[in-house]
Design a protein around this motif. Structure first.
Motif, short mmCIF file in Angstrom:
data_model
loop_
_atom_site.label_atom_id
_atom_site.label_comp_id
_atom_site.label_asym_id
_atom_site.label_seq_id
_atom_site.Cartn_x
_atom_site.Cartn_y
_atom_site.Cartn_z
N MET A 19 -3.70 122.87 -8.34
CA MET A 19 -4.73 122.31 -7.44
C MET A 19 -4.96 120.84 -7.77
O MET A 19 -5.11 120.46 -8.93
CB MET A 19 -6.04 123.09 -7.59
CG MET A 19 -7.20 122.49 -6.83
SD MET A 19 -8.69 123.51 -6.94
CE MET A 19 -9.90 122.43 -6.21
N HIS A 20 -4.93 120.02 -6.72
CA HIS A 20 -5.21 118.59 -6.90
C HIS A 20 -6.72 118.38 -6.98
O HIS A 20 -7.50 119.00 -6.27
CB HIS A 20 -4.66 117.79 -5.71
CG HIS A 20 -3.16 117.90 -5.56
ND1 HIS A 20 -2.28 117.51 -6.53
CD2 HIS A 20 -2.42 118.36 -4.53
CE1 HIS A 20 -1.04 117.72 -6.11
NE2 HIS A 20 -1.09 118.24 -4.90
N ASN A 21 -7.15 117.48 -7.81
CA ASN A 21 -8.55 117.09 -7.86
C ASN A 21 -8.60 115.63 -8.28
O ASN A 21 -9.04 115.28 -9.37
CB ASN A 21 -9.32 117.97 -8.84
CG ASN A 21 -10.82 117.76 -8.72
OD1 ASN A 21 -11.28 117.07 -7.82
ND2 ASN A 21 -11.57 118.34 -9.65
N ASP A 30 -8.65 124.60 2.90
CA ASP A 30 -8.75 123.77 1.70
C ASP A 30 -8.18 124.51 0.49
O ASP A 30 -7.70 125.65 0.61
CB ASP A 30 -10.19 123.31 1.45
CG ASP A 30 -11.16 124.46 1.23
OD1 ASP A 30 -10.71 125.55 0.81
OD2 ASP A 30 -12.37 124.29 1.48
N GLN A 31 -8.24 123.86 -0.67
CA GLN A 31 -7.66 124.44 -1.88
C GLN A 31 -8.59 125.46 -2.54
O GLN A 31 -8.23 126.09 -3.53
CB GLN A 31 -7.32 123.33 -2.88
CG GLN A 31 -6.32 122.31 -2.35
CD GLN A 31 -6.03 121.23 -3.36
OE1 GLN A 31 -5.73 121.51 -4.52
NE2 GLN A 31 -6.10 119.97 -2.93
N GLU A 54 -7.52 115.81 -1.83
CA GLU A 54 -8.24 115.39 -3.04
C GLU A 54 -8.93 116.56 -3.74
O GLU A 54 -9.57 116.38 -4.78
CB GLU A 54 -9.28 114.33 -2.70
CG GLU A 54 -8.66 112.99 -2.27
CD GLU A 54 -9.71 111.96 -1.89
OE1 GLU A 54 -9.47 110.76 -2.10
OE2 GLU A 54 -10.79 112.37 -1.39
N GLY A 55 -8.81 117.76 -3.16
CA GLY A 55 -9.42 118.94 -3.77
C GLY A 55 -10.83 119.23 -3.32
O GLY A 55 -11.49 120.13 -3.85
N LYS A 56 -11.30 118.51 -2.31
CA LYS A 56 -12.66 118.72 -1.81
C LYS A 56 -12.70 119.90 -0.85
O LYS A 56 -11.69 120.26 -0.25
CB LYS A 56 -13.15 117.46 -1.09
CG LYS A 56 -13.25 116.23 -1.97
CD LYS A 56 -13.61 115.01 -1.15
CE LYS A 56 -13.67 113.75 -2.02
NZ LYS A 56 -13.91 112.52 -1.20
#
Length: 667
Positions: free
Chosen positions: A1-3, A220-221, A321-323
């Motif tokens: 997961m991207h953040n 979303d993620q 962006e993981g939002k």
């Protein structure tokens, strides 16, 4: 997961979608990096981005489709993320994986989801397992021609032959009779192999007059998934969308909810993340069937943005962006209606042949409730290298009727001179009584005679405008009134418009009575007489009445090949009027013995041996331009001599081959 916060965004695309992404990124405070081929060094997206990076020669395979070059560009420019737009590598699993391997965020779904949904055969199997309705057909591994023919004959006709990979209408053939089948399979396989590097096919039962309805989904993620209504994309030519709208007209709430639920189920079945579109065919009985899932943003996304008041590019970036998704399902309420048309560089009066050329003038005076996403500016060179889509015109209204009115008004306030286009054709479609009455289906254009040849009705107006403009220019008079008052004798000239020759005789003897006479005749035909009054001229427009009907021509003049040319637009339709040189050889003197390139392009394949005998109508070679393959046919029987080679780039008008009649060879 991207953040991770994205601060530097590389856009792996070109044209209007690259400009569209730049606009949102700038609003978010993100630095943008444009990539460009050598042919696109001066393109609008390069001008608008904060930075730019050349990724190779003009050919897309060596630039926009070159994964290694794009990875290097992202690394060299220190990009946090890459947005693929649509087309090119936007649905390429290898590209998504390569970015992940290099710790660069791909603004899109996972490579696994792309691979699954990009293979129509695998995707259909997955949808069947998920309980989503699909069309009966064959999607097995046995791709032998005889086996496919057997499967099709068992299914019965009509059927659709479809490429298992890719999309955009390529590799698709409608087959209505068994004797068409083998040729359709071979043709679809060849086109699919060339377009996607994969010649595998599937067969599906074809519906009669279905609607093409698609659902915009977003995930979303964190596991949240929503759908943002549906779009109707039924107005299509050669399986390519022409007009799109949201919401789909005439669909009841029960069907709308069922479509949205099925689309969410499709997304959840492959752990989808990001923007995606689940496409369905809707039958006349209200039943719908899964068609495919596009794992990217769609060309027609602006109509969804207009109806839901969102920015889907901003959503994509937030998800990457993981939002969490900016809105929940209950917060997504549609408002009003929106329509979109696609402005293409093509000639509707010549079977929609792609057009090239330099933009002499681009004006799009924005009207209320409208939006234009484009890549155009004065002097921009429309080349044969890429897709012919130049712009999208979008309009919103509280009702469909209001949205249509706003769309037509925007079309009427948009001018593109110097390159052929389909603006007038688009206006004709959206103003058609059947379209206004919501009688849309995938066979709409064919049913109403708009599928192949479109003849603009303003050609006589264009000849009047060209004659008046030329007379004024040749007499060096400051006003048309002064020029016409000094016309002591009739002037007769020949004009060429849309490959037709016209004799025009301008007579101003009655000018004192407030009218002049113009006789117009196609070469060899009887003249028709027109009365021209109420003439007013500005630097960009010529207004007049022709037989008491108002006409308005946007124009500009250039000199090409030592002849006067006028680029004109009337009723949205473009015309290039050229004076015919009276000393030039007759246009038809050698037409039967020469095959010339209808536009700039590349010779993909020579289909017959040099020097062999061919019959009139035989296909000699395939020319590729703007992602379209065009067969070049013999105009008469005889022995062919090629003046080009396979792989050669040729210019419009280049003599590709000549045909020596058989009787001449025998002598």
């Amino acid at each position: 997961m991207h953040n991770k916060k994205i601060s530097r965004l590389l856009i792996a695309n070109r044209g209007e979608i690259a400009c569209r992404i730049i606009r949102t990124a700038r609003q978010l405070g993100i630095k943008t990096i444009a990539v460009f081929s050598e042919a696109d060094a001066d393109a609008l997206h390069v001008q608008q981005a904060d930075e730019s990076y050349c990724i190779g020669p003009a050919a897309a395979t060596q630039s926009y489709l070159n994964i290694d070059a794009l990875i290097e560009a992202a690394q060299q420019t220190r990009a946090d993320a890459v947005h693929p737009g649509y087309g090119f590598l936007s649905e390429n699993a290898a590209f998504a994986q390569a970015l992940a391997d290099n710790n660069i965020i791909f603004i899109g779904p996972s490579a696994e989801a792309i691979a699954l949904m990009g293979d129509k055969r695998r995707a259909k199997t997955a949808m069947i397992e998920a309980g989503i309705p699909t069309l009966a057909g064959y999607s097995g591994d046995n791709q032998n021609l005889d086996h496919l023919v057997q499967q099709a004959n068992t299914m019965g006709f009509p059927i659709m032959v479809k490429a298992a990979a890719g999309g955009g209408g390529r590799g698709m053939r409608l087959v209505t009779h068994a004797d068409q089948l083998s040729a359709a399979i071979n043709s679809a396989r060849s086109e699919a192999q060339n377009a996607f590097g994969n010649g595998e096919l599937l067969l599906e039962r074809a519906l009669t007059k279905p609607r093409h309805v698609e659902v915009q989904i977003f995930a979303d993620q964190l596991g949240n998934t929503v759908y943002l209504g549906e779009r109707d994309c039924s107005i299509q030519r050669r399986h390519q969308k022409v007009v799109e709208e949201a919401p789909a007209p005439g669909i009841d709430e029960k069907t709308r909810i069922a479509l949205g639920s099925a689309a969410l189920l499709a997304a959840q079945s492959c752990n989808y993340v990001g923007a995606g579109t689940v496409e369905f065919l809707l039958d006349s009985d209200g039943r719908f069937y899964f068609l495919e899932m596009n794992t990217r943003l769609q060309v027609e996304h602006p109509v969804t943005e207009a109806v839901f008041g969102v920015d889907l590019i901003a959503w994509q970036i937030a998800v990457a962006e993981g939002k969490p998704l900016p809105k929940t399902q209950t917060e997504l309420t549609p408002n009003g209606h929106a329509l979109e048309v696609r402005l293409y560089a093509e000639n509707p009066s010549q079977n929609f042949l792609p057009q090239t050329g330099k933009v002499a003038r681009w004006q799009s005076h924005l009207q209320p409730y409208t939006r234009i996403d484009h890549m155009l500016f004065d002097g921009y060179l429309v080349s044969n290298w890429y897709d012919p889509m130049l712009a999208k015109i979008i309009a919103w209204g509280e009702t469909r009727e209001q949205a249509l009115a706003h769309l037509i008004e925007q079309i009427d306030h948009t001018t593109l001179l110097g390159v052929g286009h389909n603006l007038g054709y688009l206006r004709t479609i959206v103003d058609h009584p059947a379209f206004r009455a919501e009688q849309v289906h995938t066979g709409f254009l064919a049913e109403h005679g708009l599928n192949e040849l479109f003849q603009p009705q303003e050609i006589n107006q264009a000849l009047v405008a060209a004659s008046l403009l030329d007379f004024l220019a040749s007499n060096h008079n400051p006003t048309i009134f002064t020029a016409l008052s000094h016309l002591s004798h009739a002037q007769q000239k020949q004009w060429q418009i849309n490959d037709c020759i016209f004799n025009c005789r301008l007579d101003a003897k009655r000018w004192k009575d407030g009218a002049l006479r113009l006789d117009i005749a196609k070469a060899g035909a009887q003249a028709e007489q027109f009365s021209v009054t109420h003439i007013t001229l500005t630097e960009t427009q010529l207004r007049f009445h022709i037989n008491n009907e108002k006409a308005n021509a946007d124009y500009c003049s250039v000199v090409l090949k030592n002849r006067g040319h006028y680029f004109l637009q009337l009723g949205g339709n473009p015309f290039t009027a050229s004076l015919v040189d009276p000393l030039a050889t007759s246009l038809g003197s050698s037409a039967n013995s020469q095959c010339c390139a209808p536009m700039d392009g590349m010779v993909v394949e020579l289909l017959v041996e040099n020097g062999t005998q061919v019959e009139s109508g035989d296909t000699l070679l395939i020319l590729e331009a703007m992602k379209m393959e065009m067969p070049i046919k013999a105009q008469e029987s005889g022995f062919v001599r090629f003046a080009c080679a396979q792989g050669e780039q040729v210019k419009q008008g280049f003599q590709l081959a000549s045909i020596k009649p058989s009787h001449k060879e025998a002598s």
